[in-house]
Every structure is written in structure tokens, then in C-alpha cells.
Design a protein around this motif. Structure first.
Motif, mmCIF file in Angstrom:
data_model
loop_
_atom_site.group_PDB
_atom_site.id
_atom_site.type_symbol
_atom_site.label_atom_id
_atom_site.label_comp_id
_atom_site.label_asym_id
_atom_site.label_seq_id
_atom_site.Cartn_x
_atom_site.Cartn_y
_atom_site.Cartn_z
ATOM 1 N N PRO A 9 29.098 34.989 12.004
ATOM 2 C CA PRO A 9 29.052 36.124 11.087
ATOM 3 C C PRO A 9 28.237 37.264 11.687
ATOM 4 C CG PRO A 9 27.659 34.340 10.298
ATOM 5 C CD PRO A 9 28.388 33.828 11.499
ATOM 6 N N VAL A 10 28.622 38.482 11.343
ATOM 7 C CA VAL A 10 27.949 39.672 11.843
ATOM 8 C C VAL A 10 27.247 40.341 10.676
ATOM 9 C CG1 VAL A 10 28.287 41.916 12.929
ATOM 10 C CG2 VAL A 10 29.666 39.966 13.643
ATOM 11 N N ALA A 11 25.972 40.631 10.833
ATOM 12 C CA ALA A 11 25.218 41.303 9.780
ATOM 13 C C ALA A 11 25.560 42.788 9.769
ATOM 14 C CB ALA A 11 23.727 41.124 10.016
ATOM 15 N N LEU A 12 25.763 43.337 8.572
ATOM 16 C CA LEU A 12 26.041 44.763 8.433
ATOM 17 C C LEU A 12 24.724 45.527 8.431
ATOM 18 C CD1 LEU A 12 28.781 44.685 5.675
ATOM 19 C CD2 LEU A 12 29.085 45.063 8.109
ATOM 20 N N PRO A 13 24.713 46.730 8.987
ATOM 21 C CA PRO A 13 23.470 47.508 8.968
ATOM 22 C C PRO A 13 23.117 47.919 7.546
ATOM 23 C CG PRO A 13 25.287 48.821 9.815
ATOM 24 C CD PRO A 13 25.799 47.423 9.666
ATOM 25 N N ASP A 14 21.809 48.034 7.274
ATOM 26 C CA ASP A 14 21.357 48.441 5.943
ATOM 27 C C ASP A 14 21.667 49.901 5.660
ATOM 28 O OD1 ASP A 14 20.372 45.948 5.314
ATOM 29 O OD2 ASP A 14 18.406 46.382 6.179
ATOM 30 N N SER A 15 21.609 50.721 6.685
ATOM 31 C CA SER A 15 21.894 52.138 6.489
ATOM 32 C C SER A 15 22.507 52.699 7.760
ATOM 33 C CB SER A 15 20.627 52.909 6.142
ATOM 34 O OG SER A 15 19.750 52.878 7.239
ATOM 35 N N VAL A 16 23.149 53.802 7.583
ATOM 36 C CA VAL A 16 23.758 54.500 8.710
ATOM 37 C C VAL A 16 22.947 55.764 8.944
ATOM 38 C CG1 VAL A 16 25.832 55.649 9.538
ATOM 39 C CG2 VAL A 16 26.029 53.604 8.137
ATOM 40 N N THR A 17 22.485 55.957 10.167
ATOM 41 C CA THR A 17 21.741 57.168 10.472
ATOM 42 C C THR A 17 22.514 57.978 11.496
ATOM 43 O OG1 THR A 17 20.492 56.039 12.189
ATOM 44 C CG2 THR A 17 19.502 56.133 10.006
ATOM 45 N N LEU A 18 22.397 59.267 11.378
ATOM 46 C CA LEU A 18 23.056 60.152 12.321
ATOM 47 C C LEU A 18 22.124 60.429 13.488
ATOM 48 C CD1 LEU A 18 24.547 62.786 9.872
ATOM 49 C CD2 LEU A 18 25.760 60.984 11.074
ATOM 50 N N PRO A 19 22.662 60.485 14.699
ATOM 51 C CA PRO A 19 21.808 60.847 15.821
ATOM 52 C C PRO A 19 21.410 62.306 15.719
ATOM 53 C CG PRO A 19 24.087 60.654 16.529
ATOM 54 C CD PRO A 19 24.031 60.195 15.096
ATOM 55 N N ARG A 20 20.178 62.594 16.040
ATOM 56 C CA ARG A 20 19.674 63.956 15.991
ATOM 57 C C ARG A 20 19.514 64.464 17.416
ATOM 58 N NH1 ARG A 20 16.854 66.509 12.001
ATOM 59 N NH2 ARG A 20 16.537 64.558 10.914
ATOM 60 N N PRO A 21 20.075 65.627 17.736
ATOM 61 C CA PRO A 21 19.906 66.176 19.076
ATOM 62 C C PRO A 21 18.424 66.361 19.398
ATOM 63 C CG PRO A 21 21.533 67.447 17.845
ATOM 64 C CD PRO A 21 20.909 66.484 16.893
ATOM 65 N N ALA A 22 18.055 66.162 20.663
ATOM 66 C CA ALA A 22 16.652 66.217 21.073
ATOM 67 C C ALA A 22 16.042 67.592 20.837
ATOM 68 C CB ALA A 22 16.536 65.834 22.536
ATOM 69 N N GLU A 23 16.827 68.663 20.963
ATOM 70 C CA GLU A 23 16.268 70.002 20.820
ATOM 71 C C GLU A 23 16.086 70.419 19.368
ATOM 72 O OE1 GLU A 23 20.692 70.340 21.030
ATOM 73 O OE2 GLU A 23 19.205 69.428 22.321
ATOM 74 N N GLU A 24 16.671 69.696 18.420
ATOM 75 C CA GLU A 24 16.548 70.057 17.008
ATOM 76 C C GLU A 24 15.291 69.422 16.425
ATOM 77 O OE1 GLU A 24 18.831 69.205 12.817
ATOM 78 O OE2 GLU A 24 19.982 69.154 14.660
ATOM 79 N N PRO A 25 14.338 70.210 15.981
ATOM 80 C CA PRO A 25 13.124 69.633 15.401
ATOM 81 C C PRO A 25 13.423 69.007 14.047
ATOM 82 C CG PRO A 25 13.096 71.996 15.160
ATOM 83 C CD PRO A 25 14.312 71.648 15.986
ATOM 84 N N SER A 26 12.675 68.012 13.704
ATOM 85 C CA SER A 26 12.862 67.334 12.431
ATOM 86 C C SER A 26 12.045 68.042 11.362
ATOM 87 C CB SER A 26 12.440 65.875 12.548
ATOM 88 O OG SER A 26 12.567 65.249 11.301
ATOM 89 N N THR A 27 12.690 68.915 10.628
ATOM 90 C CA THR A 27 12.037 69.566 9.507
ATOM 91 C C THR A 27 12.572 68.943 8.242
ATOM 92 O OG1 THR A 27 13.732 71.278 9.378
ATOM 93 C CG2 THR A 27 11.815 71.749 10.761
ATOM 94 N N GLY A 28 11.733 68.769 7.274
ATOM 95 C CA GLY A 28 12.140 68.083 6.060
ATOM 96 C C GLY A 28 13.173 68.823 5.235
ATOM 97 N N ASP A 29 13.395 70.117 5.502
ATOM 98 C CA ASP A 29 14.295 70.889 4.670
ATOM 99 C C ASP A 29 15.694 71.064 5.266
ATOM 100 O OD1 ASP A 29 13.416 72.463 6.718
ATOM 101 O OD2 ASP A 29 13.062 74.242 5.504
ATOM 102 N N THR A 30 15.943 70.572 6.479
ATOM 103 C CA THR A 30 17.251 70.710 7.107
ATOM 104 C C THR A 30 18.072 69.446 6.863
ATOM 105 O OG1 THR A 30 16.308 72.074 8.835
ATOM 106 C CG2 THR A 30 18.455 71.122 9.275
ATOM 107 N N HIS A 31 19.259 69.637 6.322
ATOM 108 C CA HIS A 31 20.155 68.514 6.066
ATOM 109 C C HIS A 31 21.431 68.711 6.878
ATOM 110 C CE1 HIS A 31 18.037 66.755 2.594
ATOM 111 N NE2 HIS A 31 17.596 67.996 2.446
ATOM 112 N N THR A 32 21.787 67.708 7.656
ATOM 113 C CA THR A 32 23.042 67.706 8.395
ATOM 114 C C THR A 32 23.831 66.490 7.945
ATOM 115 O OG1 THR A 32 21.938 68.716 10.287
ATOM 116 C CG2 THR A 32 24.094 67.719 10.673
ATOM 117 N N THR A 33 24.983 66.723 7.330
ATOM 118 C CA THR A 33 25.782 65.623 6.803
ATOM 119 C C THR A 33 27.001 65.383 7.665
ATOM 120 O OG1 THR A 33 26.944 67.147 5.340
ATOM 121 C CG2 THR A 33 25.070 65.973 4.407
#
Length: 71
Positions: A9-33
Motif C-alpha cells: 500500500p502507498v500512503a497518500l500525502p496529507d497535503s499538497v504544496t506548491l513549489p515556490r520559486p527561489a526568487e519569490e520571497p515568502s510574504t504572508g499576503d501573497t497567494h498563488t493558487t
């Protein structure tokens, strides 16, 4: 038809995360769907960790993503 008994059996991931480009800073107000597929289901995911419900309709998953970024 007999089930395949030697498959592990293969375990399913708990969540799916999107890769974030290295040059894009992680600001709490930016949403990329985006949408991702799991089997016959499609779901919307966001870089903030949000994910929408699994849908059979890709169009509804895209609408979920648009509603998340608008709200």
C-alpha cells in the motif's frame, strides 16, 4: 478476478504544496493558487497552505481557487 496481493500500500500525502520559486520571497499576503489532480479528482491548492475540496470538475476546482484569492 483475484486482487493483487503482493502490492504494497502507498500512503497518500496529507497535503499538497506548491513549489515556490527561489526568487519569490515568502510574504504572508501573497497567494498563488493552482489545481492538482488525485486520481479522478481535482483540487485547488495555494502557497499559503490552503486547499479546496476535491472535485470531479476541474472548472469547479478553478472557481474554488479564484474564490480563495479574491477573498
Amino acid at each position: 478476478m483475484d486482487p493483487h496481493t503482493e502490492a504494497s500500500p502507498v500512503a497518500l500525502p496529507d497535503s499538497v504544496t506548491l513549489p515556490r520559486p527561489a526568487e519569490e520571497p515568502s510574504t504572508g499576503d501573497t497567494h498563488t493558487t493552482d489545481t492538482t489532480e488525485r486520481g479522478s479528482f481535482c483540487l485547488a491548492v495555494c502557497t499559503c497552505g490552503w486547499r479546496g475540496p476535491a472535485r470531479r470538475s476541474r472548472d469547479l476546482a478553478r472557481k474554488d481557487a479564484a474564490g480563495h484569492t479574491a477573498g
